[in-house]
Design an enzyme around this catalytic site. Sequence first.
Site, mmCIF file in Angstrom:
data_model
loop_
_atom_site.group_PDB
_atom_site.id
_atom_site.type_symbol
_atom_site.label_atom_id
_atom_site.label_comp_id
_atom_site.label_asym_id
_atom_site.label_seq_id
_atom_site.Cartn_x
_atom_site.Cartn_y
_atom_site.Cartn_z
ATOM 1 N N PHE A 11 -71.943 -23.835 -98.008
ATOM 2 C CA PHE A 11 -70.655 -23.818 -98.846
ATOM 3 C C PHE A 11 -69.905 -25.165 -99.193
ATOM 4 O O PHE A 11 -69.841 -25.636 -100.455
ATOM 5 C CB PHE A 11 -69.760 -23.107 -97.834
ATOM 6 C CG PHE A 11 -68.471 -23.050 -98.407
ATOM 7 C CD1 PHE A 11 -67.714 -22.910 -99.346
ATOM 8 C CD2 PHE A 11 -67.243 -23.280 -96.986
ATOM 9 C CE1 PHE A 11 -66.268 -23.052 -99.882
ATOM 10 C CE2 PHE A 11 -65.873 -23.474 -97.447
ATOM 11 C CZ PHE A 11 -65.418 -23.085 -98.577
ATOM 12 N N ASP A 31 -81.480 -29.516 -96.451
ATOM 13 C CA ASP A 31 -81.113 -28.347 -95.795
ATOM 14 C C ASP A 31 -82.197 -27.460 -95.181
ATOM 15 O O ASP A 31 -83.211 -27.439 -95.899
ATOM 16 C CB ASP A 31 -80.299 -27.461 -96.711
ATOM 17 C CG ASP A 31 -79.149 -26.627 -96.210
ATOM 18 O OD1 ASP A 31 -79.648 -25.597 -95.179
ATOM 19 O OD2 ASP A 31 -77.990 -26.773 -96.270
ATOM 20 N N ASN A 32 -81.911 -26.701 -93.977
ATOM 21 C CA ASN A 32 -83.114 -25.785 -93.464
ATOM 22 C C ASN A 32 -82.773 -24.457 -93.805
ATOM 23 O O ASN A 32 -83.635 -23.507 -93.672
ATOM 24 C CB ASN A 32 -83.348 -25.828 -92.182
ATOM 25 C CG ASN A 32 -82.064 -25.346 -91.303
ATOM 26 O OD1 ASN A 32 -81.118 -24.869 -91.996
ATOM 27 N ND2 ASN A 32 -82.258 -25.347 -90.078
ATOM 28 N N LEU A 71 -73.453 -33.109 -92.793
ATOM 29 C CA LEU A 71 -72.588 -31.739 -92.894
ATOM 30 C C LEU A 71 -73.511 -30.434 -92.367
ATOM 31 O O LEU A 71 -73.182 -29.415 -92.048
ATOM 32 C CB LEU A 71 -72.110 -31.093 -94.416
ATOM 33 C CG LEU A 71 -71.009 -31.545 -94.842
ATOM 34 C CD1 LEU A 71 -70.815 -32.980 -94.869
ATOM 35 C CD2 LEU A 71 -70.780 -31.272 -96.225
ATOM 36 N N ASN A 97 -80.544 -38.410 -85.527
ATOM 37 C CA ASN A 97 -81.258 -38.689 -86.646
ATOM 38 C C ASN A 97 -80.725 -39.590 -87.858
ATOM 39 O O ASN A 97 -81.139 -40.481 -88.395
ATOM 40 C CB ASN A 97 -82.162 -37.725 -87.076
ATOM 41 C CG ASN A 97 -83.128 -37.120 -86.088
ATOM 42 O OD1 ASN A 97 -83.841 -38.077 -85.330
ATOM 43 N ND2 ASN A 97 -83.358 -35.942 -86.041
ATOM 44 N N TYR A 143 -70.753 -25.225 -80.395
ATOM 45 C CA TYR A 143 -70.145 -25.752 -81.560
ATOM 46 C C TYR A 143 -69.023 -27.144 -81.119
ATOM 47 O O TYR A 143 -69.265 -28.256 -81.757
ATOM 48 C CB TYR A 143 -69.627 -24.891 -82.386
ATOM 49 C CG TYR A 143 -69.119 -25.267 -83.832
ATOM 50 C CD1 TYR A 143 -69.919 -25.467 -84.725
ATOM 51 C CD2 TYR A 143 -67.792 -25.349 -83.918
ATOM 52 C CE1 TYR A 143 -69.352 -25.976 -85.995
ATOM 53 C CE2 TYR A 143 -67.420 -25.687 -85.154
ATOM 54 C CZ TYR A 143 -68.142 -26.209 -86.278
ATOM 55 O OH TYR A 143 -67.418 -26.449 -87.454
ATOM 56 N N TYR A 157 -72.652 -45.689 -82.091
ATOM 57 C CA TYR A 157 -73.617 -46.407 -82.874
ATOM 58 C C TYR A 157 -72.622 -47.453 -83.763
ATOM 59 O O TYR A 157 -73.032 -48.516 -84.003
ATOM 60 C CB TYR A 157 -74.301 -45.597 -84.028
ATOM 61 C CG TYR A 157 -75.624 -44.931 -83.704
ATOM 62 C CD1 TYR A 157 -75.816 -44.137 -82.709
ATOM 63 C CD2 TYR A 157 -76.638 -45.615 -84.198
ATOM 64 C CE1 TYR A 157 -77.018 -43.774 -82.222
ATOM 65 C CE2 TYR A 157 -77.951 -45.245 -83.958
ATOM 66 C CZ TYR A 157 -78.210 -44.301 -82.693
ATOM 67 O OH TYR A 157 -79.407 -43.869 -82.438
ATOM 68 N N ARG A 184 -66.493 -15.409 -91.436
ATOM 69 C CA ARG A 184 -65.342 -16.203 -91.307
ATOM 70 C C ARG A 184 -64.286 -15.496 -91.992
ATOM 71 O O ARG A 184 -64.721 -14.555 -92.707
ATOM 72 C CB ARG A 184 -65.290 -17.659 -91.699
ATOM 73 C CG ARG A 184 -65.974 -18.505 -90.819
ATOM 74 C CD ARG A 184 -66.028 -20.041 -91.265
ATOM 75 N NE ARG A 184 -67.229 -20.121 -92.007
ATOM 76 C CZ ARG A 184 -67.737 -21.255 -92.635
ATOM 77 N NH1 ARG A 184 -66.856 -22.326 -92.515
ATOM 78 N NH2 ARG A 184 -68.524 -21.352 -93.584
#
Length: 312
Positions: A11, A31-32, A71, A97, A143, A157, A184
């Site tokens: 989104f 993106d997966n 994201l 990563n 989450y 980092y 949502r």
Amino acid sequence: MRTLVTGGAGFLGSHLCDRLLADGHEVIALDNLFTGSKRNITHLLNRPEFEFIRHDVVNPIMLEGDWIFNLACPASPIHYQSNPVKTVKTSVMGTLNMLGLAKRVKARILQASTSEVYGDPQEHPQQENYWGHVNPIGPRSCYDEGKRVAETLMSDYHLQNKVDIRIARIFNTFGPRMAIGDGRVISNFIVQALRGEKLTIYGDGSQTRCFCFVDDLIEGILSLIAYEGDDASEPVNIGSTEERSMLEIVESLGEILGRRLEIESRPLPQNDPVRRRPDTTRACQRIAWQPRVSFADGLRRTVDYFRTAIKM
Ligand code: NAD
Ligand code: UDP
């Protein structure tokens, strides 16, 4: 500028890709496709400045870039709770990563953090220096705690390896391209109303959130990544400050659709935050950001989107 967007078919990610391309960036979207969809970026696929790579961020990847927007992570409770271990891995290993990549190629990286780092907050509104009230072992923990560790990794980092970081604490955002089955509240209510179903209210509907329209949110994170102040590595809340209950949302939607909407009560999910509202003074002072689109306008534009989307 070459910019990487993880979660680029989601989104927020797909809107960000649109905007970056319009601003003249070369964009690589990773993106997966767990909660995202190629449909969100179909219109970009044959543009030479755009590249889509189906990739899971828990695995390392060697790429080059000037900016990274991290994201990738399911954002809706039903999705992030469906495989909680994977959700933690996505936030922790995915961010690790991307930070490794940022360190190697000296890229600036923005982490999509969340208001959920404040948990079920006991201070209102939430300022960035509030440490939060988070259950480490509840249904939302994968989450909330995943995103908290992601912030820790970003910060460490930065301190240890001088990686140039930005942290956006994003509050509830809505708009076109939320998935029909996203789960949502705004997309649920609109889809239910357009299908003539009862609107599912969890609990008594008095819990509150502040809803920001997607265009404003994208403007906010773009301003934040471009910000160069000495304090640029500190987290910044991005969200609307207009607090609304779930019952008030039903009313606003009824006004737009011109009819009274029926509701149906469902149990309140465990650890569902009671109230949430950002203090956005920092965003206002540092990046001169504040939302422009009114809730009613944003809702109207989202309803228009779903009118077409539910027929597809
Ligand atoms: P979304 O679910 O639409 O987008 C997330 C995207 O990440 C999807 O395209 C999904 O397929 C992809 N993804 C998930 N796991 C992945 C993995 N392991 N590897 C690669 N890709 C993966 O949700 P969204 O609302 O667009 O949220 C985007 C980001 O913003 C998320 O990090 C979310 O936590 C954050 N955020 C969103 C909101 C909001 O209200 N929309 C609020 C706070 C934070
Ligand atoms: N909610 C609801 N009905 C729905 C979906 C959600 O009443 O069909 C409520 C939910 O319990 C929460 C609020 O809406 O109090 C916002 O939920 P959402 O999942 O959109 O975001 P989050 O809880 O992560 O802020």
